[in-house]
Design a protein around this motif. Structure first.
Motif, PDB file in Angstrom:
ATOM      1  N   LYS A  46      25.870  35.172  -7.833  1.00 48.67           N
ATOM      2  CA  LYS A  46      26.798  36.253  -8.162  1.00 48.67           C
ATOM      3  C   LYS A  46      27.290  36.129  -9.604  1.00 48.67           C
ATOM      4  CE  LYS A  46      31.175  38.321  -6.665  1.00 48.67           C
ATOM      5  NZ  LYS A  46      32.286  38.246  -5.676  1.00 48.67           N
ATOM      6  N   ARG A  47      27.631  34.923 -10.013  1.00 46.27           N
ATOM      7  CA  ARG A  47      28.220  34.678 -11.341  1.00 46.27           C
ATOM      8  C   ARG A  47      27.280  35.079 -12.471  1.00 46.27           C
ATOM      9  NH1 ARG A  47      29.661  34.625 -15.545  1.00 46.27           N
ATOM     10  NH2 ARG A  47      30.987  33.229 -16.773  1.00 46.27           N
ATOM     11  N   PHE A  48      25.986  34.867 -12.293  1.00 41.57           N
ATOM     12  CA  PHE A  48      25.024  35.117 -13.374  1.00 41.57           C
ATOM     13  C   PHE A  48      24.108  36.304 -13.063  1.00 41.57           C
ATOM     14  CE2 PHE A  48      26.232  30.650 -13.710  1.00 41.57           C
ATOM     15  CZ  PHE A  48      26.725  30.644 -15.007  1.00 41.57           C
ATOM     16  N   SER A  49      24.655  37.260 -12.376  1.00 47.23           N
ATOM     17  CA  SER A  49      23.910  38.454 -11.991  1.00 47.23           C
ATOM     18  C   SER A  49      23.714  39.402 -13.174  1.00 47.23           C
ATOM     19  CB  SER A  49      24.672  39.181 -10.880  1.00 47.23           C
ATOM     20  OG  SER A  49      24.088  40.422 -10.585  1.00 47.23           O
ATOM     21  N   GLY A  50      22.549  40.029 -13.226  1.00 50.43           N
ATOM     22  CA  GLY A  50      22.346  41.170 -14.118  1.00 50.43           C
ATOM     23  C   GLY A  50      21.976  40.892 -15.550  1.00 50.43           C
ATOM     24  N   TYR A  51      21.645  39.668 -15.893  1.00 50.45           N
ATOM     25  CA  TYR A  51      21.160  39.374 -17.246  1.00 50.45           C
ATOM     26  C   TYR A  51      19.678  39.740 -17.363  1.00 50.45           C
ATOM     27  CZ  TYR A  51      25.397  36.668 -18.303  1.00 50.45           C
ATOM     28  OH  TYR A  51      26.693  36.280 -18.532  1.00 50.45           O
ATOM     29  N   ASP A  52      19.230  39.958 -18.584  1.00 54.03           N
ATOM     30  CA  ASP A  52      17.825  40.281 -18.837  1.00 54.03           C
ATOM     31  C   ASP A  52      17.038  38.986 -19.029  1.00 54.03           C
ATOM     32  OD1 ASP A  52      15.353  41.210 -19.573  1.00 54.03           O
ATOM     33  OD2 ASP A  52      16.014  42.176 -21.432  1.00 54.03           O
TER      34      ASP A  52
ATOM     35  N   SER B  98      21.947  39.817 -22.615  1.00 50.38           N
ATOM     36  CA  SER B  98      20.655  39.389 -23.148  1.00 50.38           C
ATOM     37  C   SER B  98      20.253  38.037 -22.560  1.00 50.38           C
ATOM     38  CB  SER B  98      20.726  39.266 -24.671  1.00 50.38           C
ATOM     39  OG  SER B  98      21.600  38.193 -25.025  1.00 50.38           O
ATOM     40  N   PHE B  99      19.020  37.623 -22.819  1.00 50.20           N
ATOM     41  CA  PHE B  99      18.595  36.310 -22.343  1.00 50.20           C
ATOM     42  C   PHE B  99      19.403  35.201 -23.006  1.00 50.20           C
ATOM     43  CE2 PHE B  99      16.045  32.448 -22.856  1.00 50.20           C
ATOM     44  CZ  PHE B  99      15.928  32.093 -21.523  1.00 50.20           C
TER      45      PHE B  99
ATOM     46  N   ASN C 124      24.319  38.428   1.980  1.00 48.55           N
ATOM     47  CA  ASN C 124      25.679  37.926   2.215  1.00 48.55           C
ATOM     48  C   ASN C 124      26.677  38.595   1.264  1.00 48.55           C
ATOM     49  OD1 ASN C 124      27.506  36.341   3.623  1.00 48.55           O
ATOM     50  ND2 ASN C 124      27.254  34.567   2.292  1.00 48.55           N
ATOM     51  N   GLY C 125      26.478  39.881   1.025  1.00 47.99           N
ATOM     52  CA  GLY C 125      27.377  40.650   0.174  1.00 47.99           C
ATOM     53  C   GLY C 125      27.116  40.530  -1.316  1.00 47.99           C
ATOM     54  N   ILE C 126      26.091  39.756  -1.712  1.00 48.81           N
ATOM     55  CA  ILE C 126      25.779  39.535  -3.131  1.00 48.81           C
ATOM     56  C   ILE C 126      24.548  40.335  -3.516  1.00 48.81           C
ATOM     57  CG2 ILE C 126      25.093  37.810  -4.850  1.00 48.81           C
ATOM     58  CD1 ILE C 126      26.521  35.723  -3.046  1.00 48.81           C
ATOM     59  N   LEU C 127      24.657  41.150  -4.554  1.00 47.20           N
ATOM     60  CA  LEU C 127      23.501  41.877  -5.055  1.00 47.20           C
ATOM     61  C   LEU C 127      22.565  40.889  -5.741  1.00 47.20           C
ATOM     62  CD1 LEU C 127      22.020  44.560  -5.614  1.00 47.20           C
ATOM     63  CD2 LEU C 127      23.330  44.705  -7.749  1.00 47.20           C
ATOM     64  N   VAL C 128      21.330  40.812  -5.269  1.00 46.39           N
ATOM     65  CA  VAL C 128      20.371  39.840  -5.796  1.00 46.39           C
ATOM     66  C   VAL C 128      19.718  40.395  -7.056  1.00 46.39           C
ATOM     67  CG1 VAL C 128      18.284  38.519  -5.327  1.00 46.39           C
ATOM     68  CG2 VAL C 128      19.941  38.947  -3.482  1.00 46.39           C
ATOM     69  N   THR C 129      19.759  39.601  -8.135  1.00 46.63           N
ATOM     70  CA  THR C 129      19.069  39.934  -9.377  1.00 46.63           C
ATOM     71  C   THR C 129      18.203  38.752  -9.783  1.00 46.63           C
ATOM     72  OG1 THR C 129      20.796  39.054 -10.840  1.00 46.63           O
ATOM     73  CG2 THR C 129      21.027  41.350 -10.121  1.00 46.63           C
ATOM     74  N   GLU C 130      17.262  39.008 -10.663  1.00 42.99           N
ATOM     75  CA  GLU C 130      16.376  37.923 -11.102  1.00 42.99           C
ATOM     76  C   GLU C 130      17.159  36.831 -11.812  1.00 42.99           C
ATOM     77  OE1 GLU C 130      12.304  38.561 -12.864  1.00 42.99           O
ATOM     78  OE2 GLU C 130      13.321  37.753 -14.639  1.00 42.99           O
ATOM     79  N   SER C 131      18.100  37.214 -12.687  1.00 42.46           N
ATOM     80  CA  SER C 131      18.864  36.197 -13.415  1.00 42.46           C
ATOM     81  C   SER C 131      19.740  35.375 -12.475  1.00 42.46           C
ATOM     82  CB  SER C 131      19.721  36.849 -14.503  1.00 42.46           C
ATOM     83  OG  SER C 131      20.671  37.735 -13.940  1.00 42.46           O
ATOM     84  N   GLY C 132      20.275  36.020 -11.431  1.00 42.87           N
ATOM     85  CA  GLY C 132      21.059  35.282 -10.448  1.00 42.87           C
ATOM     86  C   GLY C 132      20.217  34.262  -9.708  1.00 42.87           C
ATOM     87  N   ILE C 133      19.001  34.660  -9.349  1.00 44.86           N
ATOM     88  CA  ILE C 133      18.073  33.742  -8.678  1.00 44.86           C
ATOM     89  C   ILE C 133      17.752  32.554  -9.588  1.00 44.86           C
ATOM     90  CG2 ILE C 133      15.659  33.486  -7.947  1.00 44.86           C
ATOM     91  CD1 ILE C 133      15.840  36.260  -6.697  1.00 44.86           C
ATOM     92  N   LEU C 134      17.453  32.814 -10.862  1.00 42.90           N
ATOM     93  CA  LEU C 134      17.072  31.744 -11.782  1.00 42.90           C
ATOM     94  C   LEU C 134      18.243  30.816 -12.087  1.00 42.90           C
ATOM     95  CD1 LEU C 134      14.772  33.744 -14.240  1.00 42.90           C
ATOM     96  CD2 LEU C 134      14.087  32.221 -12.366  1.00 42.90           C
TER      97      LEU C 134
END
Length: 218
Positions: free
Chosen positions: A199-205, A71-72, A153-163
């Protein structure tokens, strides 16, 4: 006769216990009464200065907020524990402040000009995190659209990872990382990189956050 009395006593006690817990389970859970501050959770960096580029990587990179999940709230609390162990009063050796470790320059952009007041105001720190994340989401809106779902670079990019990476290093460093496809991988003073946070914070809403170019904490 004695055995019968004892049996009835045990049955009565069991029924009373079940009724008690049944009643308790129907009560409304008030999460505002609970806090994770001060608990010895799976914090990945000591409050002492640790250079992550040289420290042994023995800590568990798994999520340590199992009840908050993806969750957020899970996102911001996981990030807070990585930054400061979730403590509002922390100031690190580089002068970064509070639960989310804000620099004074960023705070000025968010309308916060009194660091002492900021350190003593948990609500202001929470507002600052929301505002800064909304501002970063606006700045990085095109990169979010273009890179989410791809691998850099082998890391799946997600919005939460970017933020999360933008919180660590600023949105400009995140743009450089994405647009160089991971070659330009900024590291902070402790050796933590943009790629590591992505990478560490990937996939959160993080859909709760709306892009806002003029977001303020006050």
């Amino acid at each position: 006769m004695v055995k019968n009395i004892a049996s009835f006593g045990i049955i009565a006690l069991t029924i009373s216990t079940l009724l008690y817990f049944s009643f308790k389970s129907n009560e409304t859970f008030d999460s505002s009464k609970y806090s994770t501050e001060g608990l010895d959770l799976d914090y990945t960096v000591s409050l002492d200065v640790i250079d992550e580029s040289t420290a042994p990587q023995k800590y568990n990179e798994e999520i340590f907020t199992p009840y908050l999940g993806k969750s957020f709230v899970g996102f911001k609390e996981a990030l807070a524990f990585k930054e400061s162990r979730g403590k509002y009063s922390v100031v690190n050796t580089y002068g970064y402040l509070g639960k989310y470790q804000f620099g004074k320059g960023t705070l000025k952009l968010l309308g916060v000009t009194n660091p002492d007041h900021f350190l003593n105001s948990p609500s202001l720190q929470e507002n600052a995190f929301i505002a800064n994340t909304a501002r970063n989401k606006w700045i990085l809106r095109r990169d979010i659209k273009n890179f989410v779902g791809k691998k850099v670079n082998g890391i799946l990019v997600t919005e939460s990872g970017i933020l999360a990476a933008a919180h660590l290093a600023g949105p400009g460093s995140v743009k450089k990382f994405l647009r160089s496809y991971g070659i330009d991988n900024f590291a902070d003073g402790y050796g933590t990189t943009v790629g590591h946070y992505m990478k560490r914070f990937s996939g959160y809403d993080t859909s709760f956050i709306k892009p806002d170019r003029k977001a303020k904490a006050i």
